[in-house]
Write a protein that holds these residues in place. Structure first.
Motif, mmCIF file in Angstrom:
data_model
loop_
_atom_site.group_PDB
_atom_site.id
_atom_site.type_symbol
_atom_site.label_atom_id
_atom_site.label_comp_id
_atom_site.label_asym_id
_atom_site.label_seq_id
_atom_site.Cartn_x
_atom_site.Cartn_y
_atom_site.Cartn_z
ATOM 1 N N GLU A 187 15.382 -7.847 -2.529
ATOM 2 C CA GLU A 187 14.989 -6.734 -3.403
ATOM 3 C C GLU A 187 13.511 -6.808 -3.759
ATOM 4 O O GLU A 187 12.812 -5.798 -3.809
ATOM 5 C CB GLU A 187 15.849 -6.748 -4.679
ATOM 6 C CG GLU A 187 15.844 -5.459 -5.434
ATOM 7 C CD GLU A 187 16.387 -4.273 -4.655
ATOM 8 O OE1 GLU A 187 15.843 -3.173 -4.841
ATOM 9 O OE2 GLU A 187 17.320 -4.431 -3.866
ATOM 10 N N GLY A 188 13.019 -8.018 -4.003
ATOM 11 C CA GLY A 188 11.598 -8.205 -4.297
ATOM 12 C C GLY A 188 10.719 -7.800 -3.128
ATOM 13 O O GLY A 188 9.648 -7.205 -3.314
ATOM 14 N N HIS A 189 11.166 -8.103 -1.925
ATOM 15 C CA HIS A 189 10.430 -7.682 -0.721
ATOM 16 C C HIS A 189 10.430 -6.164 -0.575
ATOM 17 O O HIS A 189 9.412 -5.562 -0.237
ATOM 18 C CB HIS A 189 11.044 -8.312 0.534
ATOM 19 C CG HIS A 189 10.658 -9.727 0.748
ATOM 20 N ND1 HIS A 189 9.401 -10.118 1.136
ATOM 21 C CD2 HIS A 189 11.381 -10.872 0.616
ATOM 22 C CE1 HIS A 189 9.356 -11.435 1.243
ATOM 23 N NE2 HIS A 189 10.545 -11.925 0.931
ATOM 24 N N LYS A 190 11.561 -5.540 -0.850
ATOM 25 C CA LYS A 190 11.685 -4.082 -0.705
ATOM 26 C C LYS A 190 10.735 -3.325 -1.636
ATOM 27 O O LYS A 190 10.220 -2.272 -1.274
ATOM 28 C CB LYS A 190 13.118 -3.635 -0.985
ATOM 29 C CG LYS A 190 14.098 -3.964 0.104
ATOM 30 C CD LYS A 190 15.480 -3.465 -0.293
ATOM 31 C CE LYS A 190 16.534 -3.872 0.707
ATOM 32 N NZ LYS A 190 17.882 -3.470 0.271
ATOM 33 N N LEU A 191 10.527 -3.867 -2.829
ATOM 34 C CA LEU A 191 9.673 -3.188 -3.811
ATOM 35 C C LEU A 191 8.221 -3.071 -3.361
ATOM 36 O O LEU A 191 7.507 -2.184 -3.811
ATOM 37 C CB LEU A 191 9.718 -3.920 -5.149
ATOM 38 C CG LEU A 191 10.800 -3.501 -6.112
ATOM 39 C CD1 LEU A 191 10.690 -4.313 -7.394
ATOM 40 C CD2 LEU A 191 10.734 -2.020 -6.431
ATOM 41 N N ARG A 192 7.797 -3.952 -2.496
ATOM 42 C CA ARG A 192 6.388 -3.953 -2.066
ATOM 43 C C ARG A 192 5.968 -2.593 -1.540
ATOM 44 O O ARG A 192 4.923 -2.059 -1.935
ATOM 45 C CB ARG A 192 6.173 -5.027 -1.003
ATOM 46 C CG ARG A 192 4.752 -5.093 -0.523
ATOM 47 C CD ARG A 192 4.566 -6.126 0.552
ATOM 48 N NE ARG A 192 3.165 -6.113 0.947
ATOM 49 C CZ ARG A 192 2.539 -7.121 1.474
ATOM 50 N NH1 ARG A 192 3.169 -8.250 1.691
ATOM 51 N NH2 ARG A 192 1.279 -7.027 1.804
ATOM 52 N N LYS A 193 6.758 -2.022 -0.667
ATOM 53 C CA LYS A 193 6.425 -0.734 -0.047
ATOM 54 C C LYS A 193 6.323 0.384 -1.089
ATOM 55 O O LYS A 193 5.475 1.254 -0.989
ATOM 56 C CB LYS A 193 7.476 -0.393 1.009
ATOM 57 C CG LYS A 193 7.134 0.800 1.846
ATOM 58 C CD LYS A 193 8.162 1.009 2.953
ATOM 59 C CE LYS A 193 7.780 2.184 3.816
ATOM 60 N NZ LYS A 193 8.732 2.406 4.900
ATOM 61 N N THR A 194 7.160 0.307 -2.101
ATOM 62 C CA THR A 194 7.166 1.318 -3.158
ATOM 63 C C THR A 194 6.015 1.132 -4.138
ATOM 64 O O THR A 194 5.403 2.105 -4.579
ATOM 65 C CB THR A 194 8.494 1.243 -3.942
ATOM 66 O OG1 THR A 194 9.576 1.360 -3.033
ATOM 67 C CG2 THR A 194 8.589 2.339 -4.990
ATOM 68 N N LEU A 195 5.721 -0.124 -4.465
ATOM 69 C CA LEU A 195 4.766 -0.397 -5.543
ATOM 70 C C LEU A 195 3.303 -0.466 -5.125
ATOM 71 O O LEU A 195 2.427 -0.103 -5.908
ATOM 72 C CB LEU A 195 5.148 -1.693 -6.260
ATOM 73 C CG LEU A 195 6.497 -1.691 -6.974
ATOM 74 C CD1 LEU A 195 6.715 -3.025 -7.660
ATOM 75 C CD2 LEU A 195 6.605 -0.554 -7.968
ATOM 76 N N LEU A 196 3.028 -0.938 -3.929
ATOM 77 C CA LEU A 196 1.618 -1.108 -3.542
ATOM 78 C C LEU A 196 0.784 0.179 -3.578
ATOM 79 O O LEU A 196 -0.404 0.117 -3.898
ATOM 80 C CB LEU A 196 1.512 -1.781 -2.180
ATOM 81 C CG LEU A 196 1.755 -3.286 -2.178
ATOM 82 C CD1 LEU A 196 1.582 -3.863 -0.777
ATOM 83 C CD2 LEU A 196 0.856 -4.018 -3.152
ATOM 84 N N PRO A 197 1.363 1.342 -3.288
ATOM 85 C CA PRO A 197 0.554 2.559 -3.386
ATOM 86 C C PRO A 197 0.143 2.940 -4.817
ATOM 87 O O PRO A 197 -0.808 3.697 -5.010
ATOM 88 C CB PRO A 197 1.453 3.645 -2.794
ATOM 89 C CG PRO A 197 2.422 2.920 -1.937
ATOM 90 C CD PRO A 197 2.642 1.598 -2.616
ATOM 91 N N ILE A 198 0.828 2.403 -5.821
ATOM 92 C CA ILE A 198 0.544 2.802 -7.207
ATOM 93 C C ILE A 198 -0.876 2.422 -7.635
ATOM 94 O O ILE A 198 -1.619 3.291 -8.112
ATOM 95 C CB ILE A 198 1.606 2.236 -8.174
ATOM 96 C CG1 ILE A 198 2.967 2.852 -7.862
ATOM 97 C CG2 ILE A 198 1.212 2.499 -9.628
ATOM 98 C CD1 ILE A 198 4.128 2.229 -8.631
#
Length: 142
Positions: free
Chosen positions: A100-111
């Protein structure tokens, strides 16, 4: 009598205004994903390198070791990180991201990219590059 601010004194005020605006915007976006800005530096460290110690994370993110402990506790409760025994030390743990922590990277890095673009949009491209370069120099000295 009005106090006139010189450039040196107003620098701190300007940095504070920018930091407050960016942090508020960034934190609001992170909250939509169930996180807070306080958890961000640790997640960034782990996206760059897993299997590090809590002490490594604290040094890299420039926060106290005790703060890192609380952050890791929160991230563990959220199911984003896990502590694994360090084979080289009985008193230490290595920190790893969960799936789950790995999955968040794609969502969060653009912020943060979007927040930065919003902050810098009034500057010309060469001014944007210069301010980022100068801020990197300042941060490197801290």
């Amino acid at each position: 009598m009005a106090v006139k601010f010189d450039r040196q004194r107003s620098f701190g005020w300007m940095i504070n205004v920018i930091a407050h605006h960016a942090a508020k915007k960034f934190d609001n976006e992170l909250k939509k994903q169930g996180l807070t800005i306080a958890l961000w530096p640790t997640m960034m460290c782990l996206w760059e390198e897993e299997g590090v110690t809590q002490r490594d994370i604290a040094a890299k993110s420039k926060v106290e070791n005790s703060t890192t402990t609380r952050t890791l506790d929160k991230l563990e409760k959220l199911g984003l990180v896990e502590r694994r025994a360090d084979p080289n030390s009985r008193r230490s743990f290595r920190i790893f991201l969960t799936e789950e922590g790995h999955k968040l990277r794609k969502t969060l890095l653009p912020i943060p990219v979007a927040v930065t673009q919003e902050l810098l949009c009034s500057l010309k491209p060469e001014e944007q590059e210069l301010i980022i370069e100068l801020l990197h120099k300042i941060v490197a000295r801290i």
